[in-house]
Design an enzyme around this catalytic site. Structure first.
Site, PDB file in Angstrom:
ATOM      1  CG  ASP A 234      -2.236   0.672   0.995  1.00 30.03           C
ATOM      2  OD1 ASP A 234      -2.314   1.516   0.081  1.00 30.03           O
ATOM      3  OD2 ASP A 234      -3.204   0.373   1.724  1.00 30.03           O
TER       4      ASP A 234
ATOM      5  CD  GLU B 144       0.456   6.053  -3.851  1.00 36.36           C
ATOM      6  OE1 GLU B 144      -0.374   5.227  -4.276  1.00 36.36           O
ATOM      7  OE2 GLU B 144       0.784   6.126  -2.651  1.00 36.36           O
TER       8      GLU B 144
ATOM      9  CG  ASP C 200      -7.555   4.331  -0.809  1.00 35.91           C
ATOM     10  OD1 ASP C 200      -7.657   3.105  -0.902  1.00 35.91           O
ATOM     11  OD2 ASP C 200      -6.708   4.881  -0.078  1.00 35.91           O
TER      12      ASP C 200
END
Length: 949
Positions: free
Chosen positions: A556, A559, A632
């Site tokens: 997760d 980025e 998300d």
């Protein structure tokens, strides 16, 4: 002396230099050509180099210094395959040409611009001449580089695709600006493919804009009028939803509340959690033509232009989404505009920018504009079709590893299972209810609250994780994926160890930012660009988790999202890779993070296939066993629709495994404890999303409360439950087809989720279709993304007939139809000339072999399919341990040939029963997967020829 005399003197003095500078130096290299130019009236100083990778792939660089790139490429595979490529060089007064058996690459000896043609001389792509804007010197954090800008001339009919995953609902990026910067829900991959059957792989890791790279303009660049007609601004009214305070009215000509730093620009007394804002007035443009309005938003947003509702959106306040609206405006004409925004949270985000119509002279151009690089550096990849172009991309960046077979089954996830009993009870319920399942996912926070990064289970909630995993494996035949962030709280043992070794990004700690957990904790991320840090991170995961039996990794926030909603300049300060600046390597974190885990697990356990799910990706990541999900997103119909184009373009970027949170991740409060109409909508939206998700490469449910298990969405008697169960079971019956596609993705560089441009490139009507796609060679998928819809418009591509999967009804191609879409069914069509293999009903992928095998032949023209099988969980397929069974139907002879089985593997099914069903234009045959057939074959691996009457 006159001005003319002065000019003549200057020309006399410098003309010898100019003349000599026009003579470029041409060298023939072992693998290409190099042309060095001195600065002149027609070109900048540069060294242009073309290297032959294959007969269809050419590496192009242009360096202003002549020294080329000193930085190792991360996206290109360490060892490119050695291909026997013959080529030659020809030169005349105008150009030097590199010729392969497939393409010609021409370097202008006047300008240095490179152009590509096919062997007949037909133009494919040409560079725009490099000039003073191509290389602009810049630096950051002691790193010296250039801002790079390279333009290309294109034909007037091309469409452009790929470039990762973006949330604007756009399929064809021609005429658009695509921002390649990693962000939760946006994935940056600098590989673009053209409908003209070529691609550009841009070897750069910095933030890059592609397409129409003109700077976006603020709202104030339009002429604005208040709601009372005064020129210069819009009227902004800040009010309370419950009207508990007097409204605040002020003039605003810039709407830019994009990041945390911008929160101070709101009126001091405005309470975002309970307020709303309304902007009213008129806009007037100095241009006539198609304008693009670009909004970043969170919360509820409605936009009306000229009295028409253009957008009605919601996004969770902490994770802004994007809207891209195209409007035709007339120069000098005033258009009423109203924007109504309900922030719906304590911190929410909104900005407004726009882009003017593309100037006529730029309409047949695209550009790549990167923040940091040493040179123009790209690979031109050509092919006879887009599959071959993607094959060229994978030749450069690595093959897409074959995922374990269980990964093709159904995954159940939620945010989040808080105890081991919740996990075990959930899986037990699936098995008791006979709902197929292969993988359950343990999301974040299985650790104690203050122990993020420890990778330790909180013993109060997971008293025996190893026993839990064993029970999942042995009793329920279910895999466990676990969330592992690259994040560490200050003070945990792993943090202290990594800090001591210099493996952490320390700026977030020094700035003393706290995260959102409880009262907030200080933390930061590790540096996967450091090879020792990658080894250390894997060692931590191995010792704390993998040894307990974990099957797969959920990466997760890759980025990296060190702290959400910071502006880009601040994000760059938090990110300090050991190999260079955060500007130069801004987009490459997910690639290196996945690399460490993939290589670590394969070294620890060479047998079992690695599987990684990651929120972000970069070029080359397919070689590290990754699937990417779309982040998300919100639980809204518009977000569901946007995922279709997002997933197709991601797949066209060369990475074959994509998925999403079926049902959306973040939920409006009206759905949390829904009743009445809200509950009806929640159930229908989940059913429709589930129908779509069953035909994506990875079939996965996830989201915040309400719980996402189908039995928690609706009771067994409800049509939503029935529909979700139907498509789950259908997915498993189609496993022979789906796993064959996965095998083809590895062995033949195939793409599973296919934009229509891939298979119907000659049909101009498909270039902009953003809500239909092919799932493999045979199935046309048409998701339903409107509430209460009972039908939808479907375009059936020309060149083939199409069968309704459920009824067997035949339709001609090259037409739009209004397809039935009752609540429980999504329109599905099968291409004429297809063979689809179906297996038995399963509860998990390894429950039993595909026997009997049912072959549905969709006749009317010749058809073929290759059934691929292997051991399903290990890497023996890399050593040739797999089998292929060719299936061929001849329409004229009305014969089915099941060819000799090629290859073998341990556990291979030696004998099997094959039942054959034939669907014809004049003979409807509904799909009935438990039906018997008179056309029956006992197949032992030897060729069988069957006459079909």
């Amino acid at each position: 002396m006159t001005c003319r005399s002065i000019l003549n003197v200057v020309l006399f003095c410098f003309s010898p230099f100019i003349l000599s500078a026009q003579e470029p130096v041409v060298k023939k290299l072992d693998n290409g050509i190099q042309v060095t130019f001195q600065e002149s009236l027609s070109t900048i100083k540069q060294t242009v180099e073309l290297n032959v990778i294959s007969d269809k792939v050419i590496h192009v660089t242009s360096s202003p210094t002549g020294f080329g790139n000193t930085y190792k490429s991360l996206m290109i595979a360490d060892a490119l395959p050695k291909t026997a490529t013959s080529w030659e060089m020809k030169q005349d007064a105008e150009q030097v040409v590199l010729l392969t058996s497939s393409i010609n690459a021409n370097v202008s000896l006047k300008t240095g611009a490179v152009s590509f043609t096919d062997k007949t001389g037909r133009p494919i792509l040409k560079e725009l001449k490099r000039d003073g804007t191509t290389f602009v010197s810049d630096s950051y954090s002691g790193d010296k580089f250039y801002k790079i800008n390279q333009g290309f001339g294109i034909s007037d009919s091309e469409g452009f695709y790929g470039l990762g995953q973006h949330q604007n609902g756009v399929m064809n990026y021609r005429g658009h600006q695509v921002d390649l910067s990693q962000y939760n829900t946006d994935v940056a991959i600098p590989f673009m493919v053209s409908s003209a059957n070529y691609g550009i792989l841009w070897d750069n890791y910095s933030i890059t804009k592609v397409g129409d790279v003109r700077k976006l303009q603020p709202l104030s660049a339009l002429k604005l009028y208040s709601k009372t007609g005064q020129a210069g601004w819009l009227t902004a009214t800040y009010s309370s939803l419950k009207q508990t305070s007097a409204p605040i009215v002020r003039a605003e000509s810039i709407i830019d509340y994009s990041f945390l730093k911008d929160m101070k620009n709101f009126p001091d007394s405005f309470k975002m959690a309970s307020g709303k804002v309304r902007w009213e007035g008129d806009i007037e443009s100095p241009y006539t033509g198609q304008h693009t309005l670009l909004m970043k938003y969170a919360g509820y947003l409605k936009i009306w232009v000229d009295g028409k509702l253009q957008a009605d959106r919601w996004r969770q306040p902490w994770n802004a989404g994007a809207i891209e609206l195209e409007l035709n405006l007339v120069k000098g004409k005033k258009y009423p505009i109203v924007m109504e925004w309900i922030p719906d949270g304590g911190e929410s985000y909104l900005s407004f920018n726009w882009q003017s119509p593309i100037p006529e002279e730029q309409k047949n151009q695209i550009s790549f504009l990167s923040e940091a690089g040493d040179q123009v550096d790209y690979y031109f990849v050509s092919g006879n079709n887009i599959d071959e172009v993607i094959g060229g991309y994978r030749l450069l960046t690595g093959a897409a590893t074959l995922m374990p077979k269980w990964a093709m089954g159904f995954w159940q996830s939620r945010e989040r299972y808080k105890t081991q009993d919740e996990i075990l009870n959930t899986v037990k319920t699936f098995r008791d209810r006979k709902i197929p399942l292969d993988n359950i996912v343990l999301d974040w926070s299985y650790w104690a609250q203050d122990q993020w990064g420890s990778q330790e289970f909180d013993l109060a909630r997971f008293p025996s994780a190893q026993n839990m995993i064993s029970e999942l494996h042995d009793k329920y035949h279910t895999k466990l994926m676990i969330s592992v962030w690259p994040k560490f709280y200050k003070g945990v043992d792993a943090y202290n160890d990594f800090e001591k070794k210099g493996w952490l990004y320390m700026r977030n700690i020094e700035d003393d930012r706290k995260d959102w957990i409880s009262t907030g904790y200080s933390g930061t991320f590790y540096d996967p660009f450091n090879p020792q840090a990658r080894v250390g991170f894997w060692s931590l995961l191995n010792n704390k988790l993998y040894k307990k039996g974990i099957d797969a990794w959920w990466l997760d926030a890759t980025e990296p999202d060190i702290h959400s909603n910071l502006d880009l300049e601040t994000r760059k300060t938090l990110f300090s890779p050991s190999i260079g600046s955060g500007v130069r390597y801004f987009n490459a974190f997910p690639l290196q993070n996945a690399k460490g885990i993939y290589e670590g697990q394969r070294q620890t356990n060479p047998k079992d296939r690695v599987f990684i799910l990651t929120r972000s990706a970069y070029a080359g990541q397919q070689r590290y066993a990754t699937a990417t999900w779309s982040g998300d997103i919100s639980s809204r119909w518009h977000d569901m629709k946007d995922q279709i184009a997002a997933g197709i373009n991601f797949s066209l970027s060369g990475l074959p495994y994509w998925t999403m949170d079926i049902g959306g991740f973040s939920v409006e409060r009206r759905f949390e404890n829904a009743k009445g109409a809200d509950l009806d909508e929640w159930r229908e939206m989940n059913a429709r999303w589930y129908q779509f998700g069953a035909f994506t490469p990875i079939f996965r449910v996830h989201g915040q409360f309400p719980y996402r298990e189908i039995f928690n969405i609706a009771p067994e008697s409800h049509p939503a439950y029935k529909s979700m169960l139907y498509y789950n079971k259908l997915r498993y019956r189609m496993m022979p087809y789906i796993y064959s596609l996965a095998g083809k993705a590895y062995h033949e560089n195939y793409t599973i989720m296919r934009g229509l441009i891939m298979d119907f490139g000659g049909d101009a009507a498909v270039k902009n279709i953003a809500d239909q796609f092919m799932f493999g060679p045979s199935l046309l998928i048409n998701p339903v993304s409107e509430y209460h819809a009972k039908s939808r418009t479907v375009y059936l591509p020309e060149g083939s007939g199409w069968y309704d999967l459920y009824t067997g009804t035949y339709n001609k191609g090259g037409q739009k139809i209004q397809a039935n879409a009752p609540y429980e069914r999504m329109p599905l069509f099968v291409k004429e000339g297809s063979i689809i293999p179906f297996g038995p009903e399963l509860q998990y992928t390894s429950e039993k072999p595909a026997d009997p095998l049912r072959l549905y032949i969709y006749a009317g023209r010749d058809a073929s399919f290759t059934l691929y099988e292997d051991e399903g969980t290990n890497y023996n397929y890399e050593k040739g341990a797999f089998s292929k069974i060719p299936l061929n139907y001849n329409e004229k002879a009305k014969t089915l040939t099941i060819g000799n089985r090629e290859g073998s593997f341990n556990g291979m099914l030696q004998n099997r029963t094959i039942l054959v069903f034939v669907v014809r234009p004049g003979k409807k045959l509904p799909l009935a997967l438990d039906a018997t057939s008179k056309l029956k074959i006992n197949y032992t691996g030897q060729q069988v020829l069957m006459k079909i009457n």
